[in-house]
Design a protein around this motif. Structure first.
Motif, PDB file in Angstrom:
ATOM      1  N   GLN A  50       0.851  -1.208   0.000  1.00  0.00           N
ATOM      2  CA  GLN A  50       0.000   0.000   0.000  1.00  0.00           C
ATOM      3  C   GLN A  50       0.886   1.258   0.000  1.00  0.00           C
ATOM      4  O   GLN A  50       0.830   2.073   0.944  1.00  0.00           O
ATOM      5  N   PRO A  51       1.688   1.408  -1.036  1.00  0.00           N
ATOM      6  CA  PRO A  51       2.703   2.472  -1.023  1.00  0.00           C
ATOM      7  C   PRO A  51       2.112   3.881  -1.056  1.00  0.00           C
ATOM      8  O   PRO A  51       1.138   4.144  -1.758  1.00  0.00           O
ATOM      9  N   SER A  52       2.751   4.772  -0.328  1.00  0.00           N
ATOM     10  CA  SER A  52       2.443   6.199  -0.414  1.00  0.00           C
ATOM     11  C   SER A  52       2.913   6.738  -1.758  1.00  0.00           C
ATOM     12  O   SER A  52       2.309   7.640  -2.319  1.00  0.00           O
ATOM     13  N   PHE A  53       4.023   6.209  -2.226  1.00  0.00           N
ATOM     14  CA  PHE A  53       4.461   6.507  -3.590  1.00  0.00           C
ATOM     15  C   PHE A  53       5.222   5.328  -4.156  1.00  0.00           C
ATOM     16  O   PHE A  53       5.728   4.483  -3.408  1.00  0.00           O
ATOM     17  N   MET A  54       5.279   5.255  -5.492  1.00  0.00           N
ATOM     18  CA  MET A  54       6.004   4.205  -6.198  1.00  0.00           C
ATOM     19  C   MET A  54       7.108   4.856  -7.041  1.00  0.00           C
ATOM     20  O   MET A  54       7.043   6.050  -7.336  1.00  0.00           O
ATOM     21  N   MET A  55       8.085   4.063  -7.405  1.00  0.00           N
ATOM     22  CA  MET A  55       9.143   4.555  -8.299  1.00  0.00           C
ATOM     23  C   MET A  55       9.468   3.507  -9.342  1.00  0.00           C
ATOM     24  O   MET A  55       9.432   2.311  -9.071  1.00  0.00           O
ATOM     25  N   SER A  56       9.814   4.005 -10.532  1.00  0.00           N
ATOM     26  CA  SER A  56      10.226   3.097 -11.600  1.00  0.00           C
ATOM     27  C   SER A  56      11.121   3.866 -12.588  1.00  0.00           C
ATOM     28  O   SER A  56      11.538   4.991 -12.318  1.00  0.00           O
ATOM     29  N   HIS A  57      11.383   3.242 -13.708  1.00  0.00           N
ATOM     30  CA  HIS A  57      12.318   3.783 -14.706  1.00  0.00           C
ATOM     31  C   HIS A  57      11.653   4.826 -15.614  1.00  0.00           C
ATOM     32  O   HIS A  57      10.449   5.039 -15.559  1.00  0.00           O
ATOM     33  N   SER A  58      12.456   5.412 -16.492  1.00  0.00           N
ATOM     34  CA  SER A  58      11.929   6.374 -17.459  1.00  0.00           C
ATOM     35  C   SER A  58      10.989   5.661 -18.429  1.00  0.00           C
ATOM     36  O   SER A  58      11.100   4.459 -18.657  1.00  0.00           O
ATOM     37  N   ALA A  59      10.061   6.399 -18.989  1.00  0.00           N
ATOM     38  CA  ALA A  59       9.042   5.804 -19.857  1.00  0.00           C
ATOM     39  C   ALA A  59       9.607   5.386 -21.205  1.00  0.00           C
ATOM     40  O   ALA A  59       9.021   4.564 -21.912  1.00  0.00           O
ATOM     41  N   PHE A  60      10.760   5.945 -21.581  1.00  0.00           N
ATOM     42  CA  PHE A  60      11.379   5.595 -22.860  1.00  0.00           C
ATOM     43  C   PHE A  60      12.860   5.350 -22.621  1.00  0.00           C
ATOM     44  O   PHE A  60      13.493   6.033 -21.815  1.00  0.00           O
ATOM     45  N   ASP A  61      13.414   4.326 -23.283  1.00  0.00           N
ATOM     46  CA  ASP A  61      14.848   4.043 -23.171  1.00  0.00           C
ATOM     47  C   ASP A  61      15.273   3.168 -24.335  1.00  0.00           C
ATOM     48  O   ASP A  61      15.153   1.953 -24.271  1.00  0.00           O
ATOM     49  N   PRO A  62      15.772   3.784 -25.407  1.00  0.00           N
ATOM     50  CA  PRO A  62      16.144   2.987 -26.575  1.00  0.00           C
ATOM     51  C   PRO A  62      17.373   2.112 -26.343  1.00  0.00           C
ATOM     52  O   PRO A  62      17.604   1.172 -27.095  1.00  0.00           O
ATOM     53  N   TYR A  63      18.146   2.415 -25.307  1.00  0.00           N
ATOM     54  CA  TYR A  63      19.329   1.612 -24.996  1.00  0.00           C
ATOM     55  C   TYR A  63      18.962   0.349 -24.225  1.00  0.00           C
ATOM     56  O   TYR A  63      19.706  -0.616 -24.231  1.00  0.00           O
ATOM     57  N   ASN A  64      17.841   0.413 -23.515  1.00  0.00           N
ATOM     58  CA  ASN A  64      17.572  -0.640 -22.545  1.00  0.00           C
ATOM     59  C   ASN A  64      16.062  -0.871 -22.475  1.00  0.00           C
ATOM     60  O   ASN A  64      15.353  -0.218 -21.701  1.00  0.00           O
ATOM     61  N   THR A  65      15.593  -1.820 -23.279  1.00  0.00           N
ATOM     62  CA  THR A  65      14.147  -2.035 -23.344  1.00  0.00           C
ATOM     63  C   THR A  65      13.603  -2.622 -22.041  1.00  0.00           C
ATOM     64  O   THR A  65      12.421  -2.476 -21.753  1.00  0.00           O
ATOM     65  N   ASP A  66      14.451  -3.251 -21.243  1.00  0.00           N
ATOM     66  CA  ASP A  66      14.003  -3.727 -19.921  1.00  0.00           C
ATOM     67  C   ASP A  66      13.495  -2.564 -19.069  1.00  0.00           C
ATOM     68  O   ASP A  66      12.538  -2.717 -18.302  1.00  0.00           O
ATOM     69  N   HIS A  67      14.159  -1.444 -19.176  1.00  0.00           N
ATOM     70  CA  HIS A  67      13.781  -0.302 -18.343  1.00  0.00           C
ATOM     71  C   HIS A  67      12.381   0.208 -18.684  1.00  0.00           C
ATOM     72  O   HIS A  67      11.540   0.385 -17.822  1.00  0.00           O
ATOM     73  N   MET A  68      12.137   0.415 -19.984  1.00  0.00           N
ATOM     74  CA  MET A  68      10.814   0.969 -20.304  1.00  0.00           C
ATOM     75  C   MET A  68       9.715  -0.070 -20.112  1.00  0.00           C
ATOM     76  O   MET A  68       8.590   0.269 -19.758  1.00  0.00           O
ATOM     77  N   TYR A  69      10.070  -1.334 -20.285  1.00  0.00           N
ATOM     78  CA  TYR A  69       9.098  -2.401 -20.037  1.00  0.00           C
ATOM     79  C   TYR A  69       8.686  -2.411 -18.561  1.00  0.00           C
ATOM     80  O   TYR A  69       7.517  -2.615 -18.228  1.00  0.00           O
ATOM     81  N   THR A  70       9.635  -2.175 -17.681  1.00  0.00           N
ATOM     82  CA  THR A  70       9.335  -2.152 -16.241  1.00  0.00           C
ATOM     83  C   THR A  70       8.310  -1.074 -15.905  1.00  0.00           C
ATOM     84  O   THR A  70       7.380  -1.301 -15.113  1.00  0.00           O
ATOM     85  N   THR A  71       8.448   0.081 -16.514  1.00  0.00           N
ATOM     86  CA  THR A  71       7.504   1.164 -16.217  1.00  0.00           C
ATOM     87  C   THR A  71       6.127   0.862 -16.794  1.00  0.00           C
ATOM     88  O   THR A  71       5.098   1.180 -16.197  1.00  0.00           O
ATOM     89  N   GLN A  72       6.120   0.216 -17.958  1.00  0.00           N
ATOM     90  CA  GLN A  72       4.857  -0.217 -18.555  1.00  0.00           C
ATOM     91  C   GLN A  72       4.148  -1.198 -17.606  1.00  0.00           C
ATOM     92  O   GLN A  72       2.953  -1.074 -17.343  1.00  0.00           O
ATOM     93  N   VAL A  73       4.912  -2.123 -17.066  1.00  0.00           N
ATOM     94  CA  VAL A  73       4.361  -3.092 -16.122  1.00  0.00           C
ATOM     95  C   VAL A  73       3.927  -2.401 -14.829  1.00  0.00           C
ATOM     96  O   VAL A  73       2.898  -2.744 -14.245  1.00  0.00           O
TER      97      VAL A  73
END
Lengths: 244, 244, 244, 244, 244, 244
Positions: free
Chosen positions: B110-133
């Protein structure tokens, strides 16, 4: 030594501060902020259609009527100081001297935050010009070499208040303010705008729908905090905080 | 009835939470937040080059080493709970079950806030996929019809933490956090990342330059508030406030 | 017939060319380019806070001090010609005559490439105004009907050098230049800026972190080419090539 | 030790590599590059309308015809290796195994640069999916932990070649390549595409108009360098250089 | 009471209205629209290179030649009224009086739709300035308080016609107009532009390729409606309709 | 041979078609269009909070209630065919077979235009996924090689209807539709949504304020055409016309 907080609103035309941030003004005034509103023009040419439809109307009569409306609205909102620069509208243009007068006001007020129009507005070039001037004047007010000896400006946020057709302006609010406690004041100020009665209901609906957005973003389906009226703003600059 | 605040960090690979928001974690932990960090993978394939250059290296050894580093860093930062989902990297992929496990964690925290990666990352598709998830899981956690009876999620902010080459990702910070009080902890956590020693100095410089941005935006030439180390974040959603 | 390559840097204030492209200047000077730097103003009002804090300071003293710094820095970088137009800052404004003088300089230099500020800068309207003027002057210099008989300008690239808070300006570098061989010169030029000592370390860190970006984009984990100091630039126009 | 340069083209459908980068292929092949073209599908369902209008047509016949065309075109362009993965089109989908096969090809080729479609294409989701896969496969090929022992990939540029309606795709070329010397080869390859004869003239005109853009950007009214045929490309990543 | 429809084209330089919307002019003229074309300048300095290469050329001779070309083209297209304001180019600048003259024209024409240049053009600041002025003049013409008694302007669409390098201008067409029936007229008008013969074939190819886009968007592979020549436009404002 | 026009609405959840385009449906139905609505899910998990708050609620009961509401609303609007695919929500996911079923529907309907959600929605990934699927299915339906023998799809416009917080979605309407004549039907359909009574007033206000935008864009201060209720839509593709 005073610690009174202050705010400075830049309104291209006399009525803009009412529709777009009347709630923010009243709310902060109620919290003890001294809120200064600068109307760069009365909107005498471009936003006074109803008056101009009267036979024999003159520019001076229109300006006087718009000034009276603005003063009444400012009073309803608890504005500390209403400054009408009477610079003309459609188009609005500031000479170098006009800009320096604005810089003087900014330095005098030392605002905790500033407000202006959306950065883009293809319907109303006065609006986007005002924000351009706001950025320029803010920069000058920060300069140690401008009128040395005066207190320089810090780095107040510049909030862009809600334009009439938000999506066409590329305006995106990043903060919603609950104005429920001061809604009666905003509505009273709105009703001072006799020449634009067709907008009273429009901006009441905007405030109601922004309250829905307030509630969504404060909790969504889990409840959130109820609000009946709200206003949205877009921040020009990043915030600095000690807690997220 | 507890009123402990909580935060949830989604890190695509084991080290991301250290470089990108280690200061925010330590600072909020010091303020009493319970911070949960979810590492979706160990970055075992894609972010462990130094280990793989050792002859005879195996995936299990790499993962164990990366896990140990993450645990040491989490301890240094005061992380309440470090959850390593071990879902594989380069590419990272979550099955429907994996996503539901993530939803369970979100509902549990029940987080007060969440954190994740940038919404776009052409170098690292894992990063943007994480934010999508992250967005998908947040949405599911808000649904009354998902595991009825569980407490549904409110509307926590999703902060996007700083990617490696910010401008290439279209990432724009709208909030700077002063992490000076906990810098020693962040640096200690950074030094746990033995396999990426070339980044220690890099992210120390990032924190120092973000402190300059903190100071600028809190006052500019008028002074502002000094900070020695800071972190920047981009908010996905609008804020709701009672004072600007 | 000379085949000397040339470059033209447009700097809104006296120090901008140092922080933002000092390495590019020194590197190309070392390669035989004749680099002309045009300082539109000294930054006397807006970027000389330290000087203004001295009692009894005057505009002329500030300008002289800033000019001396700029000259020293230009010398350190191997600038061929430093032209201080002294047009005033905060705000910077060019009359039609000022613009024509700039066009004359462009035609005289016939630059292989030009440099200016980011296209957007809400903190500093002088910066974005300079780039607007750069585009206008470049266009005029290309016109056969402007001062017929003079050699018209070709189509030099306009590089936008790095602003202070890149993400807030929407600035995105598409080329990184290795300035390691001339770093000592850039650092020497930086140290000429006595009034802005707080920025020495900041821009040293920028150069170091851009070197990391250089290496990443030249090879990433496979090695890439090591660089210790680099600068980034955003191109306004497409390139024309015979090999990708 | 070989120093042969290489390039890798990812084409969603059999004909894309001809229209969009046939000139770049022929030009680099002529310079000694070994150019590998991967056709993910034959465009058998979605880009073979003319064939399907024949009565009794079957998928196998269409695929064979499209393969023959692609082979003829590849030969005309001097392609080193044409790899037809036959993964199906409309929609194109790659399984995890398909992606790994693509990663193997990338590692095998070790391209100096890669090419793929525009990042957005509302008319053709196969196109944007291909670029998404290209980024993912490039990332995996860079990972030391993916098939340890193989040579990892460096950081090749990913060029996005010209889509059919450029403005609708948000595609913006930042480099123009003069393909005049190999135009006859590109035209020959174009004419291999018997099923899409209506596009022969279209893409000839595109090449001619891009040559105008080449000339403008290489000199404008001052002359520039004449080119009769050109191609445009958008770079995904920044360049690293020693001279601007 | 007349019900004649009208259109107003704002062309920065004398030839722009021919290349960019000559088809739209001829087509609407043929439908009975009265089309007014305002050339703010002759493009005498910046777009008359061929003339200036003649020895002894003068500004007056160039302007006369360009005026003659514009008149011939306007006649070929069926322009109702060609107004050459002769305000100078490279750079184009309108005084307050010039703008009011433009407002007078707008009020006089009462256009059903207006046309101007792309909103951004780094190659040609006259172009984007024209569109900025178009928006400002449109706004003033709508004001009841501007020259009270005159008929105020409604809310005509502002179409941005096709710039020379569309992608560099961020221009995106949202409507394609079939100009096949009037192509001969547009070609005849194009051939009036003797000084820019290198553009005749260029803009013929543009029209042919836009026809392909017309056909695609009117039906794609299913057929669509054939067109041989077309023009594309970007709308500044939303449409209002009774049927989608 | 029939010439009946048709439209196809893709609604992620059962109620979306009511709030977002109920007026467009009723209006076009009244004009003789056959309007097919496809509800991909019932919104049973994510958009049925009120039902789930009843003790002992089950998924089947929720789905049945939502289906009944959708059927009642469809009837009120004059929907020709309501197809509930029951694919599940929060998250919504379509298998390859599900997509092919959707393609079959598209081919069967042969819509004059299609409608779907905004292209971006960080609050609701089901919404943006639906639009992604809409583009993919539209593309497949256009392919001659997909189920050869069936009539292929033309190039229908895809309108994106209004999302809940427009500015957060980057949604920008380019067409406003006057729905005054069918407002009673839309309101009746809205009132079928018993579980979301808090949105009745919200979307009534949206329709009223969009009517203000309709009037502004059809004439502004000069009058324009009055409308009491309107809906806004964003077009994905360019239009093709014979008159502007």
């Amino acid at each position: 030594m005073t610690t009174t907080k202050t705010a400075l609103i830049l309104s291209a035309h006399a009525a803009d501060f009412v529709w777009r941030c009347g709630g923010a003004i009243a709310l902060h005034a109620a919290m003890g902020y001294r809120v200064t509103v600068v109307c760069l023009s009365f909107g005498e040419r471009g936003e006074s259609a109803k008056l101009w439809k009267n036979p024999g109307m003159t520019l001076e009569v229109v300006k006087a009527a718009r000034r009276a409306e603005a003063e009444a609205a400012a009073k309803a909102l608890g504005v500390h100081d209403l400054i009408c620069l009477d610079l003309g509208d459609y188009p609005l243009h500031l000479s170098q001297d006009d800009k320096m007068r604005l810089v003087d006001i900014i330095r005098d007020v030392q605002p905790s935050f500033m407000m202006s129009h959306s950065a883009f507005d293809p319907y109303n070039t006065d609006h986007m010009y005002t924000t351009q001037v706001a950025l320029e004047a803010r920069m000058i007010a920060q300069a140690w070499g401008h009128n040395p000896g005066q207190k320089v400006l810090g780095a107040p946020q510049l909030y862009l208040f809600e334009p009439h057709q938000t999506e066409q302006m590329g305006w995106k609010p990043d903060v919603f303010l609950d104005i429920t406690p001061v809604w009666d004041q905003k509505r009273a100020a709105i009703e001072c705008m006799e020449g634009q009665e067709h907008l009273w209901a429009f901006y009441t609906r905007v405030a109601q729908n922004r309250a829905n957005h307030f509630q969504r973003n404060s909790g969504g389906q889990s409840g959130g905090r109820q609000a009946l009226y709200a206003e949205g703003f877009q921040s020009m600059f990043p915030r600095t905080v000690d807690e997220l």
